[in-house]
Write an enzyme that holds these catalytic residues in place. Structure first.
Site: not given
Ligand code: GLN
Length: 478
Positions: A70, A145, A169
């Site tokens: 990420k 997210s 997330s």
């Protein structure tokens, strides 16, 4: 080669050991897929093969196994943008501890995944670099997210990815994409090199197709780190050791009744959760309903605490210390230009909200009350774990929704965290596992939540469940 696209780490290790494939071939296959499925918006950058190969060692538990990171976790000499214009040119000078540890185990880092800007969102729609799509249904969001990390693994662009979980997330996108997503006990995985959002809630977590793979990657990154003083004094260990295939003898599970009977819960998710519990009961688990009264206040408490911490954490992006500077006539104007043009609207709204709830005259009303709820949920969970081993509730209230569905309903979007944020507030670990599909083919997820440092029990139980089901073997038709 594409036969390996949806392989687990477990089977890739065997294929590599048997020399059925080579590491460069594997990287080439995943790189080609990243290009082919560029329209998913899962990946922000795939690195070139040479630099991927150079970064890791060739031995270790993850030797030759590629994965994605990420884009809020620092990789040395790579950009870390947090999917924000303000950091679009920011190059990290060091590896996050999780990254250094993965490299030590031979893992190969393919690239950076898309995400909601600064990890603020539940749908992958707030990225400054385009929305992410759900591989199971291109018109729908993959959750957020960690949208790109989930979409990448679900689409067979890699067998694992790292995400971050502040209010859900890792778990919520895992659920919406049919994956396993683990959020550890607060302080078990170092936050060194993770760009802070809500520091008292943030945790790096792992997304994979199977529980085994998850425990394997988790084992590489978990454990005390002298660079993060909030890490717990727990050494590194091999969490795959706890995967016996059966559940703990006498396992008792508390099904959170306030969640399973929540009016907003989609009936198909309710049914899938109850069916999953039956599978565990057949293995000898005892399930009983348990009420967690403060659950209904957690989303609001999370809303306030996360915004307050975000407002403080994001003050460093001012064009001086960090961030692409936008010049102005004087210092104040430079700050204003940098921050108003560098951040997207979701981030700016949250900074404003955070400063408001902390401001003189409002702090008591909002921030102090939110902390009170936080203490209450901690206490309630602690008390519950005196009588039971694990808590269960759905990961999300509705299956993957259409892109743009909540454009005009921010409250509905914020309620996405309803079942996940309580876990971050309490600082306890939880895993989301696939428990089926909706009638229109969208994945559904369930959370197993345990007391502090119960990762082994969580992995053991999730693994025993997964051995009896085949949800994780299904792949989207892309
Ligand atoms: N959806 C939550 C939020 O927008 C959770 C985000 C996260 O865990 N990073 O804040």
């Amino acid at each position: 080669m594409n036969n390996y696209a949806f392989s687990t780490i477990e089977s890739l290790r065997k294929a590599l050991a048997a020399k059925e494939i080579s590491v460069p071939e594997l990287i080439a296959m995943y790189r080609a897929r990243a290009q082919k499925f560029e329209h998913l918006g899962a990946v922000l950058e795939t690195f070139d093969t040479d630099s991927i190969l150079k970064s890791g060692t060739t031995t270790g538990t993850l030797a030759g196994i590629p994965g994605y990171i990420k884009d809020n976790i620092c990789q040395a000499n790579r950009i870390t943008s947090c999917a924000s214009n303000i950091l679009k040119n920011f190059r990290s000078t060091y590896d996050a501890t999780a990254i250094a540890r993965l490299k030590n185990q031979g893992a190969l880092l393919l690239g950076r995944t898309n995400m909601d800007e600064f990890a603020m969102g539940s749908s992958g729609e707030t990225s400054a670099f385009g929305k992410t799509r759900n591989p199971w249904n291109f018109e729908c969001v993959p959750g957020g997210s960690s949208s790109g990390s989930a979409a990448a693994v679900a689409a067979g662009l890699a067998p694992w990815a790292l995400g971050s979980d502040t209010g859900g997330s890792v778990r919520q996108p895992a659920a919406l994409c049919g994956l396993v997503g683990m959020k550890p006990t607060y302080g078990l995985v170092s936050r060194y090199g993770l760009v802070a959002y809500g520091s008292s809630l943030d945790s790096i977590g792992v997304l994979t197709r199977t529980v085994y793979d998850n425990a394997l990657v988790f084992s590489a990154i978990a454990g005390q780190d002298e660079r993060d003083s909030s890490t717990l004094s727990v050494g590194q260990k091999d969490y795959t050791q706890s995967l016996t295939g059966s559940i703990k003898k006498g396992l008792t599970i508390g099904l959170i009744e306030d969640a399973i009977n929540a009016p907003a819960l989609h009936p198909e998710i309710k049914k899938a959760t109850l069916d999953a519990l039956k599978v565990l009961e057949e293995q000898g688990a005892t399930v009983r309903l348990i009420s967690i009264k403060s659950l209904e206040y957690c989303a609001a408490s999370y809303f306030i605490i996360s915004r307050a911490e975000a407002a403080s954490n994001l003050a460093r992006f001012d064009g001086v210390r960090y961030g692409s500077r936008v010049p102005g006539k004087n210092l104040l104007e430079m700050y204003e230009n940098t921050r108003s043009q560098g951040f997207g609207s979701e981030v700016k709204t949250r900074i404003l909200m955070g400063n408001y709830v902390l401001s003189v005259g409002h702090a008591d009303e909002f921030y102090t009350s939110a902390q009170r709820v936080r203490r209450a949920i901690r206490k309630e969970m602690e008390d519950a774990f005196k009588d039971i081993d694990l808590l269960v509730m759905p990961t999300h209230a509705v299956p993957a929704f259409k892109i743009g569905a909540y454009d005009n309903n921010k409250l509905e979007m914020d309620l996405q965290d309803y079942f996940t944020a309580p876990v971050n507030l309490a600082g306890v670990p939880a895993i989301s596992v696939p428990v089926g599909f909706s009638q229109d083919g969208k994945p559904l997820g369930m959370q197993l939540i345990g007391p502090h440092l119960s990762e082994e029990l969580i992995f053991q139980t999730a693994y025993a469940y997964q051995q009896k089901t085949d949800w994780h073997t299904k792949t989207p038709s892309l």
